[in-house]
Write an enzyme that holds these catalytic residues in place. Structure first.
Site, PDB file in Angstrom:
ATOM      1  N   LYS A  85      46.789 -74.869   6.506  1.00 50.08           N
ATOM      2  CA  LYS A  85      47.651 -74.314   5.463  1.00 50.08           C
ATOM      3  C   LYS A  85      49.053 -74.012   6.006  1.00 50.08           C
ATOM      4  O   LYS A  85      50.061 -74.396   5.421  1.00 50.08           O
ATOM      5  CB  LYS A  85      47.017 -73.051   4.887  1.00 50.08           C
ATOM      6  CG  LYS A  85      47.668 -72.549   3.606  1.00 50.08           C
ATOM      7  CD  LYS A  85      46.813 -71.454   2.999  1.00 50.08           C
ATOM      8  CE  LYS A  85      47.348 -71.071   1.622  1.00 50.08           C
ATOM      9  NZ  LYS A  85      46.481 -70.072   0.973  1.00 50.08           N
TER      10      LYS A  85
ATOM     11  N   ARG B 266      38.818 -70.850   2.050  1.00 52.61           N
ATOM     12  CA  ARG B 266      37.397 -71.049   1.773  1.00 52.61           C
ATOM     13  C   ARG B 266      37.142 -71.498   0.342  1.00 52.61           C
ATOM     14  O   ARG B 266      35.998 -71.756  -0.030  1.00 52.61           O
ATOM     15  CB  ARG B 266      36.621 -69.775   2.089  1.00 52.61           C
ATOM     16  CG  ARG B 266      37.103 -68.543   1.349  1.00 52.61           C
ATOM     17  CD  ARG B 266      36.505 -67.278   1.984  1.00 52.61           C
ATOM     18  NE  ARG B 266      37.015 -66.053   1.401  1.00 52.61           N
ATOM     19  CZ  ARG B 266      38.172 -65.479   1.704  1.00 52.61           C
ATOM     20  NH1 ARG B 266      38.974 -66.058   2.597  1.00 52.61           N
ATOM     21  NH2 ARG B 266      38.543 -64.353   1.141  1.00 52.61           N
TER      22      ARG B 266
ATOM     23  N   LYS C 188      42.650 -63.424  16.842  1.00 55.85           N
ATOM     24  CA  LYS C 188      43.634 -64.472  17.144  1.00 55.85           C
ATOM     25  C   LYS C 188      44.877 -63.883  17.800  1.00 55.85           C
ATOM     26  O   LYS C 188      45.431 -64.459  18.745  1.00 55.85           O
ATOM     27  CB  LYS C 188      44.024 -65.208  15.857  1.00 55.85           C
ATOM     28  CG  LYS C 188      42.918 -66.017  15.217  1.00 55.85           C
ATOM     29  CD  LYS C 188      43.452 -66.706  13.971  1.00 55.85           C
ATOM     30  CE  LYS C 188      42.406 -67.563  13.291  1.00 55.85           C
ATOM     31  NZ  LYS C 188      42.945 -68.244  12.091  1.00 55.85           N
TER      32      LYS C 188
END
Length: 502
Positions: free
Chosen positions: A193, A248, A473
């Protein structure tokens, strides 16, 4: 009625219901097997073995009414900014159908149709080349949905283009995928994305070098400029994503290009049509006969009224073996929240742990714990009525095992030997597809999506952000210099572990 009062009422109902063993509850209501079942097109679901009675089910319907479940569904389809933490609309339904006259929903559907046209052209373009294999590089929502769909539906289309998936940043994953492919007859699709996902950028660089350049490199991204800059991919080979589609929920978009390559664009369109048919049912059907609402309210009952902490997805069709992985992300990333819309703590437990696998394999692994363990695990058993395989005896045996397990879960079996006694009372829902086709597959996934959203409405949480994914992350990026010997980690345990890694 506030959330605490609703929960107290449901727990009182559970206390009453649990005084009657589940087999007696079923036997006392001869019409239950018929009345506690719903069919929507090719999808049939039977809730008769869930541990509630009609009075408790009505209390669940009342709970849905109290939170205006149908109104919140309309808000979803109309593109209201229900993702309040990120101030975004949530319009994955617009990717597969036109169900709203709201301008934002109409515009989203028009963008989806335009992207779909570009997808078809790209599929046709690749079909005219000598490319036989495509490697799809993504992670999370950019990988799990397409991976499941290709694995489940590839037999429904052609096999001229074989699709392979690469998600894990572990270099062994790339090594295994590429070892069996010929770079001269392969192409790669990078799906991200933001085009800032570490795993996708690293694996994308491996694919670019392996292919010997970017000529057969394609991308799907909301950040066209970054994709073009990072990998020198021209805009005509980059398909769009939008901020009104969460990862998702994105397999219905151009993220589904691997699906279209594997089963053909017509098959992909049939999958969208199946999802759109379920959308229409969920949007327009009263809660009392609404399949997604029944599924959602059953999940709320098992979590909040019965206090059950896990949920199993057991697919009795080898082609759906990845369904539990896909649903694990859909459900737990959406509902793994502990604060309400206003930031206050949630007053009730939210998502259980979702897990599972494919029958009959799983019967020889963890079913022992499901039948005789101390924890009760509710389950969705999913079967397919008609088989595409030419082995009738196998399919009959598969159905026998599906039926036997749901019956044994509910009824158990007494024995004078405590080691051979089965308590029963394990609730389950049986979901049957007439056949595993792109249309029925799309309908099934759409049902689960709406069930997740309706659970979030009951709990008052946001199902469409995932900030919990980001912290690890961020810490990982901070630790890269320490692993390279260019800095020291702040955390003492991490410093000790880095010494061992070195």
């Amino acid at each position: 009625m506030d959330a605490d009062t609703r929960l107290s009422h449901l727990r009182a109902q559970a206390g009453r219901v649990l005084r009657t063993p589940l087999p007696r509850l079923i036997a006392a209501d001869p019409a239950r097997a018929h009345d506690l079942a719903l069919r929507v097109g090719p999808v049939y679901a039977n809730f008769a073995r869930q541990y509630y009675d009609r009075e408790a089910l009505q209390a669940l319907f009342d709970a849905a009414e109290a939170v205006d479940a149908r109104g919140r569904l309309r808000a979803l389809f109309d593109g209201e900014r229900i993702n309040h933490t990120e101030d975004r609309s949530v319009l994955h339904t617009a990717l597969r159908g036109s169900h709203s006259d709201a301008p934002v929903a109409r515009d989203a559907h028009a963008q989806a149709l335009e992207a779909r046209g570009r997808m078809r052209a790209l599929v046709d373009t690749l079909a005219a080349t000598d490319v036989t294999d495509v490697v799809s590089v993504g992670i999370g929502g950019s990988d799990l949905g397409p991976r499941l769909a290709v694995d489940a539906l590839a037999a429904a289309g052609h096999d001229r283009v074989r699709v392979h998936f690469l998600s894990n940043v572990d270099g062994h994953a790339a090594q295994r995928v590429l070892a069996r492919l010929d770079p001269s007859r392969s192409a790669a699709l990078l799906i991200s994305k933001t085009f800032g996902t570490q795993e996708t950028l690293l694996n994308g660089a491996i694919l670019r070098d392996w292919l010997g350049g970017t000529e057969r490199l394609f991308a799907v991204s909301a950040n066209v400029e970054r994709a073009a800059t990072a990998f020198d991919i021209p805009p005509e080979r980059i398909l769009p994503m939008w901020d009104w589609v969460g990862g998702r929920y994105s397999l219905w978009s151009a993220v589904g290009l691997p699906i279209a390559l594997a089963i053909g664009m017509d098959g992909f369109e049939q999958m969208l049509a199946g999802a759109a048919d379920m959308d229409a049912h969920v949007l327009h059907t009263p809660i009392e006969r609404n399949l997604a609402a029944w599924h959602a309210l059953t999940a709320v009952w098992n979590r909040n009224a019965l206090g059950l902490t896990t949920h199993a997805v057991l697919a009795y069709d080898e082609r759906l073996k990845l369904l539990s992985n896909y649903l694990q992300q859909l459900v737990m990333e959406s509902l793994g929240k502990s604060v309400r819309a206003d930031g206050s703590p949630v007053a009730v437990d939210t998502v259980p742990v979702w897990w599972g696998g494919a029958g009959t394999d799983t019967q020889h692994s963890f079913f022992q714990a499901l039948h005789q363990g101390t924890s009760i695990v509710p389950a969705d058993f999913i079967g397919v009525v008609r088989s595409d395989a030419p082995f009738a005896d196998n399919h009959r045996a598969l159905h026998a095992n599906l039926l036997a397990q749901t019956e044994a879960f509910a009824n158990g079996q007494a024995s004078d030997d405590p080691h051979r006694a089965y308590a029963g009372g394990r609730p389950s829902t049986t979901i049957l597809l007439d056949a595993l086709t792109p249309h029925s597959f799309g309908a099934l996934l759409s049902m689960y999506e709406h069930s997740v959203y309706l659970q979030s409405v009951v709990w008052g949480i946001n199902a469409f952000d995932q900030f919990g994914v980001e912290l690890g992350k961020q810490v990982a990026n901070r630790l890269l210099p320490a692993l390279a010997g260019e800095a020291e980690a702040d955390d003492p345990v991490t410093r000790a572990l880095i010494q061992q890694l070195r």
